[in-house]
Scaffold this motif. Sequence first.
Motif, mmCIF file in Angstrom:
data_model
loop_
_atom_site.group_PDB
_atom_site.id
_atom_site.type_symbol
_atom_site.label_atom_id
_atom_site.label_comp_id
_atom_site.label_asym_id
_atom_site.label_seq_id
_atom_site.Cartn_x
_atom_site.Cartn_y
_atom_site.Cartn_z
ATOM 1 N N ARG A 103 2.930 -0.348 12.816
ATOM 2 C CA ARG A 103 2.529 0.881 12.136
ATOM 3 C C ARG A 103 1.327 1.518 12.822
ATOM 4 O O ARG A 103 0.510 0.826 13.422
ATOM 5 N N VAL A 104 1.257 2.837 12.695
ATOM 6 C CA VAL A 104 0.153 3.559 13.339
ATOM 7 C C VAL A 104 -0.515 4.499 12.347
ATOM 8 O O VAL A 104 0.084 4.921 11.353
ATOM 9 N N LEU A 105 -1.755 4.811 12.658
ATOM 10 C CA LEU A 105 -2.509 5.813 11.917
ATOM 11 C C LEU A 105 -2.468 7.101 12.727
ATOM 12 O O LEU A 105 -2.658 7.079 13.942
ATOM 13 N N LYS A 143 -7.880 -4.936 8.827
ATOM 14 C CA LYS A 143 -8.293 -5.263 7.464
ATOM 15 C C LYS A 143 -8.158 -6.762 7.209
ATOM 16 O O LYS A 143 -7.090 -7.324 7.416
ATOM 17 N N ARG A 193 3.654 7.509 5.265
ATOM 18 C CA ARG A 193 2.628 7.415 4.222
ATOM 19 C C ARG A 193 1.619 8.523 4.454
ATOM 20 O O ARG A 193 1.260 8.798 5.592
ATOM 21 N N TYR A 243 -4.462 -0.556 -4.856
ATOM 22 C CA TYR A 243 -3.927 -1.194 -3.645
ATOM 23 C C TYR A 243 -5.039 -1.930 -2.899
ATOM 24 O O TYR A 243 -5.028 -3.146 -2.809
ATOM 25 N N TYR A 244 -6.010 -1.174 -2.386
ATOM 26 C CA TYR A 244 -7.118 -1.805 -1.684
ATOM 27 C C TYR A 244 -8.455 -1.450 -2.327
ATOM 28 O O TYR A 244 -8.639 -0.327 -2.811
ATOM 29 N N TYR A 250 -12.034 -1.440 -0.590
ATOM 30 C CA TYR A 250 -12.641 -1.622 0.733
ATOM 31 C C TYR A 250 -14.113 -1.957 0.619
ATOM 32 O O TYR A 250 -14.855 -1.261 -0.095
ATOM 33 N N ARG A 310 -3.173 -0.156 15.930
ATOM 34 C CA ARG A 310 -3.877 -1.434 15.854
ATOM 35 C C ARG A 310 -2.930 -2.553 15.457
ATOM 36 O O ARG A 310 -3.095 -3.690 15.856
ATOM 37 N N TYR A 311 -1.977 -2.227 14.609
ATOM 38 C CA TYR A 311 -1.037 -3.234 14.114
ATOM 39 C C TYR A 311 0.297 -3.040 14.824
ATOM 40 O O TYR A 311 0.628 -1.932 15.250
ATOM 41 N N THR A 342 -4.208 5.889 16.116
ATOM 42 C CA THR A 342 -4.780 4.560 16.267
ATOM 43 C C THR A 342 -3.650 3.559 16.073
ATOM 44 O O THR A 342 -3.002 3.550 15.029
ATOM 45 N N VAL A 371 0.937 6.125 9.008
ATOM 46 C CA VAL A 371 -0.029 6.545 7.990
ATOM 47 C C VAL A 371 -0.608 7.880 8.438
ATOM 48 O O VAL A 371 -1.372 7.944 9.397
HETATM 49 C C1 LIG Z 1 -5.284 0.708 7.273
HETATM 50 C C2 LIG Z 1 -4.591 0.970 8.488
HETATM 51 C C3 LIG Z 1 -3.190 0.890 8.558
HETATM 52 C C4 LIG Z 1 -2.333 0.535 7.371
HETATM 53 O O1 LIG Z 1 -2.600 -0.777 6.938
HETATM 54 P P1 LIG Z 1 -1.803 -1.426 5.713
HETATM 55 O O2 LIG Z 1 -2.466 -2.739 5.503
HETATM 56 O O3 LIG Z 1 -0.379 -1.534 6.143
HETATM 57 O O4 LIG Z 1 -1.956 -0.499 4.546
HETATM 58 C C5 LIG Z 1 -2.594 1.132 9.773
HETATM 59 N N1 LIG Z 1 -3.313 1.432 10.863
HETATM 60 C C6 LIG Z 1 -4.665 1.494 10.830
HETATM 61 C C7 LIG Z 1 -5.403 1.807 12.072
HETATM 62 C C8 LIG Z 1 -5.351 1.286 9.641
HETATM 63 O O5 LIG Z 1 -6.687 1.384 9.605
#
Ligand SMILES: *Cc1c(COP(=O)(O)O)cnc(C)c1O
Length: 438
Positions: A133-135, A352, A213, A302-303, A305, A129-130, A127, A182
């Motif tokens: 960084r990727v999931l 988030k 991570r 950290y979080y 949710y 989204r940002y 995924t 991640v």
């Molecule tokens: C939570 C998440 C991240 C990591 O978010 P951080 O705020 O950097 O911890 C990266 N990608 C996806 C899709 C997420 O859900």
Amino acid sequence: METPESTGTEGAVDQPPSRRGRAHYFPDVTDEDWNDWRWQFRNRVTTLEELARHLSIPPGEWDLRQSVLQDFRMGITPYYLSLFDAGNQDDPLLKQVVPLREEYEHRDVGLEDPLGEEQFSPVPGITHRYPDRVLMVISNSCAIYCRYCTRKRIMYEDAVPEVEIDRMVDYIAKTKTVRDVVVSGGDPLNNSTPKLEKILAKLRAIPHLDMIRIGSRVPVAMPQRITDELCRMLEKYHPLWINVHFNHPNELTKEAAAACDKLLRAGIPLNNQSVLLKGVNDTLDTMKALVHGLLRMRVRPYYLYQCDPVRGTEHFRTTVQAGIDIIEGLRGHTSGLGVPTYVIDAPGGGGKVPVSPRYMLDYDREGGKVILRNFQGKVYEYFEPREVPSPVAVHARTDSGESHAAPKAEDPSAPVVGKSSWVHRGTSHKKDAEAQGS
Ligand SMILES: *Cc1c(COP(=O)(O)O)cnc(C)c1O
Ligand code: SF4
């Protein structure tokens, strides 16, 4: 006087007397088996019949719980089950993993993929989204199955095939903007050490990837998995961070604390992500005990949710106010290190979004004045710096939007900021400042 040696279990909470633990639930299991994560994994409670050997299932609930299990599987390690308060149907750990009537009643409420993870997926398992960084989902199984899981749609427990993992790695390798991955699931630490190492080695070979991570609930649900062998492998792939997932102080056992200590000694910073769950951890007292215990274990909250609107989890969802009240009760009242960021993952894939109590009551940009409320509710005024011509002020713009000096609007190196923060202040700011005697 003797200086007490660190045992690595400082955060552990003493077992309440009603928690009869392993001796009650698993009297015949040897230490060797109990401490072997493969035994824990193999002996997970996955059927109602097995569960009924340890807990009473209320009459009339058998069929409906059976029907819940067809929708979303159950898995409870003997270790996690041994932490239940015997006989208490409201036990906060039991509720997280045992299918209950409420789940049956809400089985048609909620979404399959509340975060739109599939829509932001360039290749299966990723995924993105940002921007940076990727999931990466490398496992479809967990040590325990949390009834509120956002990703319950993928939990069918077939291993993710290696070709799929290679495609995920390839995507990251060819996407130069990604500096942080991640690795999650499911639970990545369910994999054997060599299998996990293979994946980490491939990721580490990507030059533009700064950090890795891992998101894991294993230290909570199956701490036996955190072996010296695993830690020796992990520490070869630094910078490596691990996010753990403790929700309740009853999960902070000596075993969990020892597992976290091992990871920390391998140089892996640990951060905790909790999900706010009604009837489990939605009071200030519970959250305070949780974050204090985590800090004693050197795990940083950290979080927190907000619970996602996943199918079948309506009974776990709290109001947003409940989360705000918890943050309000922590911030200023206890160590700042213990205050997580409360976030709502925006439905449909917005990412988030942090939600916080309102501490800035007013911000008068023209006057350069900020009205603040502290943790006790007292109100304070803060004044921004007055604009004095100086070499650093050459970028400042006038109200008309003209630039005093260099960077022109079309200059790509010009900072991208909202115009409002660059506006000249009126005289009211000066008067206010003088009234304060500055
Ligand atoms: C939570 C998440 C991240 C990591 O978010 P951080 O705020 O950097 O911890 C990266 N990608 C996806 C899709 C997420 O859900
Ligand atoms: S451990 Fe994490 S991924 Fe696994 S079921 Fe629980 S919340 Fe979901």
